[in-house]
Design a protein around this motif. Structure first.
Motif, mmCIF file in Angstrom:
data_model
loop_
_atom_site.group_PDB
_atom_site.id
_atom_site.type_symbol
_atom_site.label_atom_id
_atom_site.label_comp_id
_atom_site.label_asym_id
_atom_site.label_seq_id
_atom_site.Cartn_x
_atom_site.Cartn_y
_atom_site.Cartn_z
ATOM 1 N N SER A 1 0.848 -1.179 0.000
ATOM 2 C CA SER A 1 0.000 0.000 0.000
ATOM 3 C C SER A 1 0.887 1.232 0.000
ATOM 4 O O SER A 1 2.028 1.185 0.437
ATOM 5 N N ASN A 2 0.345 2.300 -0.485
ATOM 6 C CA ASN A 2 1.065 3.561 -0.523
ATOM 7 C C ASN A 2 0.452 4.447 0.555
ATOM 8 O O ASN A 2 -0.687 4.883 0.426
ATOM 9 N N PRO A 3 1.192 4.730 1.625
ATOM 10 C CA PRO A 3 0.617 5.524 2.720
ATOM 11 C C PRO A 3 0.285 6.962 2.310
ATOM 12 O O PRO A 3 -0.413 7.654 3.033
ATOM 13 N N ALA A 4 0.752 7.396 1.153
ATOM 14 C CA ALA A 4 0.445 8.755 0.704
ATOM 15 C C ALA A 4 -0.933 8.843 0.060
ATOM 16 O O ALA A 4 -1.424 9.931 -0.202
ATOM 17 N N LEU A 5 -1.559 7.698 -0.192
ATOM 18 C CA LEU A 5 -2.864 7.696 -0.843
ATOM 19 C C LEU A 5 -3.988 7.675 0.188
ATOM 20 O O LEU A 5 -3.891 6.992 1.213
ATOM 21 N N ASN A 6 -5.053 8.405 -0.092
ATOM 22 C CA ASN A 6 -6.222 8.418 0.785
ATOM 23 C C ASN A 6 -6.905 7.070 0.723
ATOM 24 O O ASN A 6 -7.302 6.614 -0.349
ATOM 25 N N THR A 7 -7.057 6.456 1.873
ATOM 26 C CA THR A 7 -7.641 5.123 1.978
ATOM 27 C C THR A 7 -8.737 5.134 3.030
ATOM 28 O O THR A 7 -8.556 5.700 4.113
ATOM 29 N N VAL A 8 -9.870 4.511 2.736
ATOM 30 C CA VAL A 8 -10.922 4.345 3.742
ATOM 31 C C VAL A 8 -10.451 3.236 4.668
ATOM 32 O O VAL A 8 -10.228 2.108 4.235
ATOM 33 N N THR A 9 -10.251 3.582 5.941
ATOM 34 C CA THR A 9 -9.727 2.615 6.897
ATOM 35 C C THR A 9 -10.797 2.015 7.804
ATOM 36 O O THR A 9 -10.559 0.980 8.416
ATOM 37 N N ALA A 10 -11.960 2.643 7.891
ATOM 38 C CA ALA A 10 -13.065 2.102 8.690
ATOM 39 C C ALA A 10 -14.324 2.911 8.413
ATOM 40 O O ALA A 10 -14.265 3.997 7.844
ATOM 41 N N TYR A 11 -15.457 2.354 8.837
ATOM 42 C CA TYR A 11 -16.727 3.068 8.781
ATOM 43 C C TYR A 11 -17.640 2.482 9.837
ATOM 44 O O TYR A 11 -17.473 1.343 10.261
ATOM 45 N N GLY A 12 -18.550 3.285 10.312
ATOM 46 C CA GLY A 12 -19.472 2.844 11.342
ATOM 47 C C GLY A 12 -20.793 3.551 11.196
ATOM 48 O O GLY A 12 -21.048 4.215 10.186
ATOM 49 N N PRO A 13 -21.651 3.446 12.212
ATOM 50 C CA PRO A 13 -22.993 4.019 12.114
ATOM 51 C C PRO A 13 -23.022 5.524 11.847
ATOM 52 O O PRO A 13 -23.890 6.003 11.162
ATOM 53 N N ASP A 14 -22.069 6.260 12.394
ATOM 54 C CA ASP A 14 -22.104 7.714 12.258
ATOM 55 C C ASP A 14 -20.782 8.312 11.799
ATOM 56 O O ASP A 14 -20.557 9.502 11.986
ATOM 57 N N TYR A 15 -19.900 7.504 11.238
ATOM 58 C CA TYR A 15 -18.614 8.053 10.830
ATOM 59 C C TYR A 15 -18.028 7.283 9.645
ATOM 60 O O TYR A 15 -18.402 6.155 9.358
ATOM 61 N N ILE A 16 -17.103 7.953 9.000
ATOM 62 C CA ILE A 16 -16.295 7.373 7.938
ATOM 63 C C ILE A 16 -14.863 7.709 8.320
ATOM 64 O O ILE A 16 -14.559 8.859 8.646
ATOM 65 N N GLU A 17 -13.995 6.724 8.303
ATOM 66 C CA GLU A 17 -12.610 6.953 8.689
ATOM 67 C C GLU A 17 -11.721 6.869 7.452
ATOM 68 O O GLU A 17 -11.729 5.870 6.745
ATOM 69 N N ILE A 18 -10.971 7.940 7.203
ATOM 70 C CA ILE A 18 -10.039 7.987 6.078
ATOM 71 C C ILE A 18 -8.661 8.239 6.658
ATOM 72 O O ILE A 18 -8.473 9.191 7.427
ATOM 73 N N ASN A 19 -7.721 7.372 6.298
ATOM 74 C CA ASN A 19 -6.357 7.475 6.820
ATOM 75 C C ASN A 19 -6.358 7.542 8.348
ATOM 76 O O ASN A 19 -5.618 8.320 8.953
ATOM 77 N N GLU A 20 -7.246 6.761 8.960
ATOM 78 C CA GLU A 20 -7.379 6.643 10.412
ATOM 79 C C GLU A 20 -7.864 7.918 11.099
ATOM 80 O O GLU A 20 -7.701 8.090 12.296
ATOM 81 N N VAL A 21 -8.487 8.816 10.328
ATOM 82 C CA VAL A 21 -9.093 10.028 10.886
ATOM 83 C C VAL A 21 -10.603 9.921 10.672
ATOM 84 O O VAL A 21 -11.058 9.813 9.535
ATOM 85 N N PRO A 22 -11.403 9.928 11.753
ATOM 86 C CA PRO A 22 -12.855 9.795 11.597
ATOM 87 C C PRO A 22 -13.524 11.110 11.180
ATOM 88 O O PRO A 22 -13.123 12.188 11.623
ATOM 89 N N TYR A 23 -14.536 10.985 10.327
ATOM 90 C CA TYR A 23 -15.349 12.123 9.877
ATOM 91 C C TYR A 23 -16.804 11.782 10.172
ATOM 92 O O TYR A 23 -17.275 10.711 9.795
ATOM 93 N N GLY A 24 -17.530 12.705 10.805
ATOM 94 C CA GLY A 24 -18.932 12.488 11.145
ATOM 95 C C GLY A 24 -19.887 13.142 10.170
ATOM 96 O O GLY A 24 -21.062 13.301 10.471
ATOM 97 N N HIS A 25 -19.394 13.522 9.009
ATOM 98 C CA HIS A 25 -20.216 14.186 7.998
ATOM 99 C C HIS A 25 -19.856 13.609 6.631
ATOM 100 O O HIS A 25 -18.884 12.860 6.496
ATOM 101 N N ALA A 26 -20.634 13.954 5.634
ATOM 102 C CA ALA A 26 -20.366 13.495 4.272
ATOM 103 C C ALA A 26 -19.036 14.068 3.792
ATOM 104 O O ALA A 26 -18.693 15.210 4.096
ATOM 105 N N VAL A 27 -18.291 13.248 3.063
ATOM 106 C CA VAL A 27 -16.988 13.652 2.548
ATOM 107 C C VAL A 27 -16.843 13.222 1.092
ATOM 108 O O VAL A 27 -17.561 12.346 0.624
ATOM 109 N N TYR A 28 -15.895 13.873 0.407
ATOM 110 C CA TYR A 28 -15.496 13.401 -0.916
ATOM 111 C C TYR A 28 -14.003 13.597 -1.076
ATOM 112 O O TYR A 28 -13.407 14.495 -0.473
#
Length: 149
Positions: free
Chosen positions: A7-34
């Motif tokens: 994997s290339n750590p410089a690339l944005n990767t979805v690392t997790a998701y749950g009921p109220d969040y989306i995690e990209i590069n191990e940073v959680p977001y509680g809102h819609a993202v692109y």
């Protein structure tokens, strides 16, 4: 022999998701993202499927708003070519369940040669990670996994 996916750590990767969040590069977001494989993670000012219009999709794809060509009818309905900076495919994660987007919303981008796929947020996240790892020109817009009434 140990098998490990590269994997290339410089690339944005979805690392997790749950009921109220989306995690990209191990940073959680509680809102819609692109986002795309490279660059910033942007807040998407969309809260429900009904908020998604052609302008919102053009924003995600990084396409400038352009006025329709009044002489386009002379081309006999020929498709315009995909702009050089446009993604091959735009994935839209619609929350817990797949919700299809209206054809009048997607047609302008499809005519430009940008593929659009709507699916559940979990499926869109997995698909994005696969396409991104293959080096494809993909962007993804994800709504959090909330039940839409």
């Amino acid at each position: 022999m140990q098998l490990q996916s590269e994997s290339n750590p410089a690339l944005n990767t979805v690392t997790a998701y749950g009921p109220d969040y989306i995690e990209i590069n191990e940073v959680p977001y509680g809102h819609a993202v692109y986002f795309a494989p490279e660059g910033e993670i942007h807040q998407w000012m969309v809260e429900t499927i009904g908020d998604i219009d052609t302008g919102a999709l053009r924003q995600v794809a990084g396409l400038e708003d352009s006025k329709p060509d009044p002489m386009a009818f002379l081309d006999g309905g020929a498709n315009a070519s995909r702009p050089a900076d446009a993604p091959e495919v735009l994935l839209v994660g619609t929350g817990l369940k797949q919700h299809l987007l209206a054809s009048h919303v997607t047609q302008p981008l499809l005519r430009l040669g940008v593929g659009i796929e709507a699916m559940s947020t979990e499926a869109a996240a997995r698909t994005y990670n696969i396409l991104m790892s293959e080096g494809r020109r993909v962007v993804v817009a994800l709504l959090p996994n909330k039940e839409i009434a």
